[in-house]
Scaffold this motif. Structure first.
Motif, PDB file in Angstrom:
ATOM      1  N   MET A  41       0.824  -1.213   0.000  1.00 22.62           N
ATOM      2  CA  MET A  41       0.000   0.000   0.000  1.00 22.62           C
ATOM      3  C   MET A  41       0.857   1.261   0.000  1.00 22.62           C
ATOM      4  O   MET A  41       0.576   2.217  -0.731  1.00 22.62           O
ATOM      5  CB  MET A  41      -0.943  -0.005   1.200  1.00 22.62           C
ATOM      6  CG  MET A  41      -2.054  -1.016   1.079  1.00 22.62           C
ATOM      7  SD  MET A  41      -3.127  -1.067   2.503  1.00 22.62           S
ATOM      8  CE  MET A  41      -3.995   0.472   2.303  1.00 22.62           C
ATOM      9  N   GLY A  42       1.898   1.291   0.836  1.00 29.31           N
ATOM     10  CA  GLY A  42       2.765   2.464   0.900  1.00 29.31           C
ATOM     11  C   GLY A  42       3.521   2.699  -0.399  1.00 29.31           C
ATOM     12  O   GLY A  42       3.600   3.828  -0.894  1.00 29.31           O
ATOM     13  N   HIS A  45       1.031   3.812  -3.116  1.00 29.96           N
ATOM     14  CA  HIS A  45       0.641   5.212  -2.943  1.00 29.96           C
ATOM     15  C   HIS A  45       1.776   6.151  -3.330  1.00 29.96           C
ATOM     16  O   HIS A  45       1.546   7.202  -3.938  1.00 29.96           O
ATOM     17  CB  HIS A  45       0.219   5.470  -1.493  1.00 29.96           C
ATOM     18  CG  HIS A  45      -0.417   6.797  -1.286  1.00 29.96           C
ATOM     19  ND1 HIS A  45       0.315   7.927  -0.985  1.00 29.96           N
ATOM     20  CD2 HIS A  45      -1.715   7.188  -1.356  1.00 29.96           C
ATOM     21  CE1 HIS A  45      -0.516   8.944  -0.862  1.00 29.96           C
ATOM     22  NE2 HIS A  45      -1.755   8.528  -1.094  1.00 29.96           N
ATOM     23  N   ALA A  48       2.019   6.351  -7.073  1.00 31.11           N
ATOM     24  CA  ALA A  48       0.906   7.076  -7.666  1.00 31.11           C
ATOM     25  C   ALA A  48       0.987   8.577  -7.414  1.00 31.11           C
ATOM     26  O   ALA A  48       0.615   9.376  -8.277  1.00 31.11           O
ATOM     27  CB  ALA A  48      -0.417   6.534  -7.119  1.00 31.11           C
ATOM     28  N   THR A  49       1.490   8.987  -6.233  1.00 28.23           N
ATOM     29  CA  THR A  49       1.435  10.411  -5.867  1.00 28.23           C
ATOM     30  C   THR A  49       2.790  11.070  -5.667  1.00 28.23           C
ATOM     31  O   THR A  49       2.864  12.294  -5.652  1.00 28.23           O
ATOM     32  CB  THR A  49       0.636  10.587  -4.573  1.00 28.23           C
ATOM     33  OG1 THR A  49       1.311   9.907  -3.512  1.00 28.23           O
ATOM     34  CG2 THR A  49      -0.778  10.072  -4.727  1.00 28.23           C
ATOM     35  N   ARG A  51       4.347  11.398  -2.937  1.00 27.40           N
ATOM     36  CA  ARG A  51       4.329  12.105  -1.650  1.00 27.40           C
ATOM     37  C   ARG A  51       4.814  11.136  -0.577  1.00 27.40           C
ATOM     38  O   ARG A  51       4.129  10.189  -0.230  1.00 27.40           O
ATOM     39  CB  ARG A  51       2.922  12.603  -1.342  1.00 27.40           C
ATOM     40  CG  ARG A  51       2.451  13.637  -2.357  1.00 27.40           C
ATOM     41  CD  ARG A  51       1.017  14.014  -2.161  1.00 27.40           C
ATOM     42  NE  ARG A  51       0.827  14.682  -0.882  1.00 27.40           N
ATOM     43  CZ  ARG A  51      -0.363  14.967  -0.385  1.00 27.40           C
ATOM     44  NH1 ARG A  51      -1.456  14.656  -1.040  1.00 27.40           N
ATOM     45  NH2 ARG A  51      -0.466  15.565   0.783  1.00 27.40           N
ATOM     46  N   ARG A  54       2.840  11.212   3.103  1.00 25.33           N
ATOM     47  CA  ARG A  54       1.495  10.634   2.979  1.00 25.33           C
ATOM     48  C   ARG A  54       1.578   9.131   2.697  1.00 25.33           C
ATOM     49  O   ARG A  54       0.772   8.361   3.194  1.00 25.33           O
ATOM     50  CB  ARG A  54       0.735  11.343   1.865  1.00 25.33           C
ATOM     51  CG  ARG A  54      -0.631  10.800   1.626  1.00 25.33           C
ATOM     52  CD  ARG A  54      -1.526  10.992   2.806  1.00 25.33           C
ATOM     53  NE  ARG A  54      -2.454  12.051   2.493  1.00 25.33           N
ATOM     54  CZ  ARG A  54      -3.335  12.531   3.329  1.00 25.33           C
ATOM     55  NH1 ARG A  54      -3.401  12.051   4.536  1.00 25.33           N
ATOM     56  NH2 ARG A  54      -4.144  13.474   2.974  1.00 25.33           N
ATOM     57  N   SER A  55       2.579   8.717   1.949  1.00 25.49           N
ATOM     58  CA  SER A  55       2.755   7.293   1.661  1.00 25.49           C
ATOM     59  C   SER A  55       3.107   6.513   2.934  1.00 25.49           C
ATOM     60  O   SER A  55       2.636   5.389   3.123  1.00 25.49           O
ATOM     61  CB  SER A  55       3.844   7.094   0.618  1.00 25.49           C
ATOM     62  OG  SER A  55       3.479   7.702  -0.589  1.00 25.49           O
ATOM     63  N   VAL A  58      -0.097   6.141   4.841  1.00 24.08           N
ATOM     64  CA  VAL A  58      -0.919   5.095   4.226  1.00 24.08           C
ATOM     65  C   VAL A  58      -0.374   3.715   4.594  1.00 24.08           C
ATOM     66  O   VAL A  58      -1.147   2.794   4.879  1.00 24.08           O
ATOM     67  CB  VAL A  58      -0.979   5.277   2.693  1.00 24.08           C
ATOM     68  CG1 VAL A  58      -1.547   4.049   2.006  1.00 24.08           C
ATOM     69  CG2 VAL A  58      -1.790   6.503   2.342  1.00 24.08           C
TER      70      VAL A  58
END
Length: 117
Positions: A41-42, A45, A48-49, A51, A54-55, A58
């Motif tokens: 998930m990290g 993320h 995808a972003t 960041r 924020r990763s 997540v």
């Protein structure tokens, strides 16, 4: 390779110094699935972003949610399995006790009735 490394590390791992992961049912699998899920998930993320902070958030949230989700799922299945084993054990004990006696539920049936049901 990475899974084997986690398996080796968790064999003698004590969470918070007192919770022995190896001897608690479902704990080892929960930690492993949570860590793998948080990595996926990290990293997903981040790709995808782009960041970082924020990763990481997540990943931590994914770890907690996956670990707790699998923990409850596994413990529910374990309790259900234990209940079924207890019922089977009682049934087998009753079968041995009542077989051939007047309390045997199959004694009153004829051979043709037993084959129908």
């Amino acid at each position: 390779m990475l899974g084997c490394l986690f398996c080796f590390v968790l064999q003698s791992f004590k969470l918070l110094g007192f919770l022995d992961i190896q001897n608690v049912p479902c704990a080892r699998e929960s930690v492993l699935y949570g860590s793998l899920g948080s990595l996926v998930m990290g990293l997903g993320h981040f790709l995808a972003t782009s960041r970082v902070r924020r990763s990481c958030d997540v990943a931590v949230g994914g770890y907690i949610s996956i670990m707790l989700g699998y923990w409850f799922y596994c413990r529910y299945n374990l309790a259900h399995q234990r209940i079924q084993q207890r019922m089977l054990k009682e049934g087998m004990k009753n079968r041995v006790l009542f077989e051939g006696s007047y309390l045997d539920p199959e004694k009153g049936q004829t051979g043709s009735e037993r084959s129908d049901s």
